[in-house]
Enzyme design. Sequence first.
Site, mmCIF file in Angstrom:
data_model
loop_
_atom_site.group_PDB
_atom_site.id
_atom_site.type_symbol
_atom_site.label_atom_id
_atom_site.label_comp_id
_atom_site.label_asym_id
_atom_site.label_seq_id
_atom_site.Cartn_x
_atom_site.Cartn_y
_atom_site.Cartn_z
ATOM 1 N N LYS A 291 0.864 -1.169 0.040
ATOM 2 C CA LYS A 291 -0.128 0.148 -0.001
ATOM 3 C C LYS A 291 0.874 1.341 -0.092
ATOM 4 C CE LYS A 291 -4.442 1.328 2.170
ATOM 5 N NZ LYS A 291 -5.332 1.002 3.234
ATOM 6 N N GLU A 375 -19.054 -5.907 9.868
ATOM 7 C CA GLU A 375 -19.952 -5.149 10.693
ATOM 8 C C GLU A 375 -21.031 -6.138 11.456
ATOM 9 O OE1 GLU A 375 -18.037 -2.052 8.145
ATOM 10 O OE2 GLU A 375 -19.314 -4.041 7.491
ATOM 11 N N ARG A 403 -25.401 -2.658 7.051
ATOM 12 C CA ARG A 403 -25.019 -3.995 6.798
ATOM 13 C C ARG A 403 -25.285 -4.904 7.973
ATOM 14 N NH1 ARG A 403 -19.435 -4.255 4.047
ATOM 15 N NH2 ARG A 403 -20.581 -5.555 2.502
#
Length: 639
Positions: A291, A375, A403
């Site tokens: 990243k 979640e 969600r």
Amino acid sequence: MSERTGRPGSLLESVKGPRDLKLLGAAELPRLAAEIRDLLVSATARTGGHLGPNLGVVELTIALHRVFDSPRDRILWDTGHQAYVHKMLTGRAGLFDTLRQEGGLSGYPSQTESEHDIVENSHASTALSYADGLAKAYKVRRESDRTVIAVIGDGALTGGMAWEALNNIAAHRDLPLIIVVNDNGRSYSPTIGGLASHLASLRATQRYEDVLEFVKDNLAKVPVVGPPVYDALHGVKKGIKDVLAPQVMFEDLGLKYIGLVDGHDEQAVEAALRKARGFRRPVIVHVLTKKGFGYSFAENHDEDCFHSPTPFDPLTGEEKPKPHGWTNVFSQEIVRLGAERQDIVAITAAMLGPTGLIPFSEAYPDRLYDVGIAEQHALTSAAGLALGGLHPVVALYSTFLNRAFDQLLMDVALHRLPVTVVLDRAGVTGDDGASHNGMWDLSILQVVPGLSIAVPRDEPRLRELLAEAVRVDDGPTVIRYPKGPVTAEIEAVGQLGGMDVLRAGDPDVLIVSVGPMAEMCLEAAALLDAQGISTTVVDPRWVKPLDEALVSVAGAHKLVVVVEDSGRVGGVGDAVARMLRDADVDVPVRTYGIPQRFLDHAKRAKILSEIGLTSQDIAREITEAVAKRSAALESHPAR
């Protein structure tokens, strides 16, 4: 930073689509990658955006578009914030100065922008399910020449839905479906969990290849005995890798595995993708990336590898100072409450920094749980923590609570468990577009029995309401607040039950101001005063359940107006109207909120203006409503 990008003759400028990319020679691709990185840095430095994830997928994206024929072959991105390079290579590089600006490029794939964008997919862990359905559809339609490619990374494999899809995909071994695991060890911050730890160990298994090459090189120098010993060791090596290497995890699911592949070696990625395409069955291509690759300020940013900076100086990597915001207030207060209460624990779903929980994790490392992009699990795990005698505080973006609705309803509320959910980025968020506006929570949460919802209007109210929420021990609570700087303190001038009176007036109009809309409502009240319309403004503080005092005060006014930074359907306005109907209070109720549609990206103030949620709009409409109401009463006086 080079200055090639945008100049005549730049390679990126010549790539109008994937066909142009295929015409470039392998020797030209490193230069193209450098130009792409230059544009990524310069564009996000001006507008903000997801820089780190996209710096990490430059070579991978180039390889994808050289091997496959988009849009006939369908490339899906999970999460969608990794798709900036994809946008550049599909004809949109010249538009990157409009990134995340009104009328400009979305920060996610967008069907309205390009035929190469299949789904927006800004909520993680969904691409494999889309890919499964697409591949099956092409099979039913006998379109056997099409391939579906799902690129999943930035922590998306920590989401349970991805594994549900993998389980299903593995049962259909004749689908031409390629799953590219972009393995950078990160979501926003380092990816957490057993799966992440396993993948991390797999990233280290290359040492077996390195050791083997060392042995091969040295044994080859030994005459006669050297080659036979090497062959024997090569056979043993396969057994070692069966225990430790990544194909064990994926091939046990019945999925063909190719890897590990250096994601910054474009030719190696191309070779792996071409091999995968040739199998015409579900294949995992495991690609290792870093990243922030290629921009030192991002690469060396340990917290999140410069995941999504606000505008910054590209020469120093320094972000512009951020104002004191709602998230900062929550961050400070949860640490203070944690010191007072040893039973308070915190949960984040891969959003430790964005939700403000880093200071809590540093102060109480044994009381912070990062569950990854999961979640649903976060809410039910919180239920378990509450059953065990703790008070969990689950910090999420409002948009991601959607969600986990079933878990909040059936796992938390049904059992009347003391779990506090803190919703950041509630209401209109602006730059991130339709999927990230937190406009649904006040509507969907109204149906949850036993749930209490607080909406603070300013910093002191956020502190006091959070303290009140964690004191509730017989059911769940929710605190919600918007993105951005915290509003200036607004003092109450009186009390009605548990409500704050912000402005007292004669019986004309009652404005019920929901949380941070208070400043706007007081401005509207001042404008109405100039029109001779007296206004009372109250802040309920807790909008579910509503205070019974609201019934009597509403009955003393000619019109009730509810102003909320949420969807109009099923929100606080509807709850107020229902409450008054049930009490036989015959006063008209008007709701001003967010229309029930998906909103394009723009600055928050601009969106609020476009949807008529400003003090001037509200004052004008109330003036017209009062005039109509007065005319109607004159025509039909009370009998």
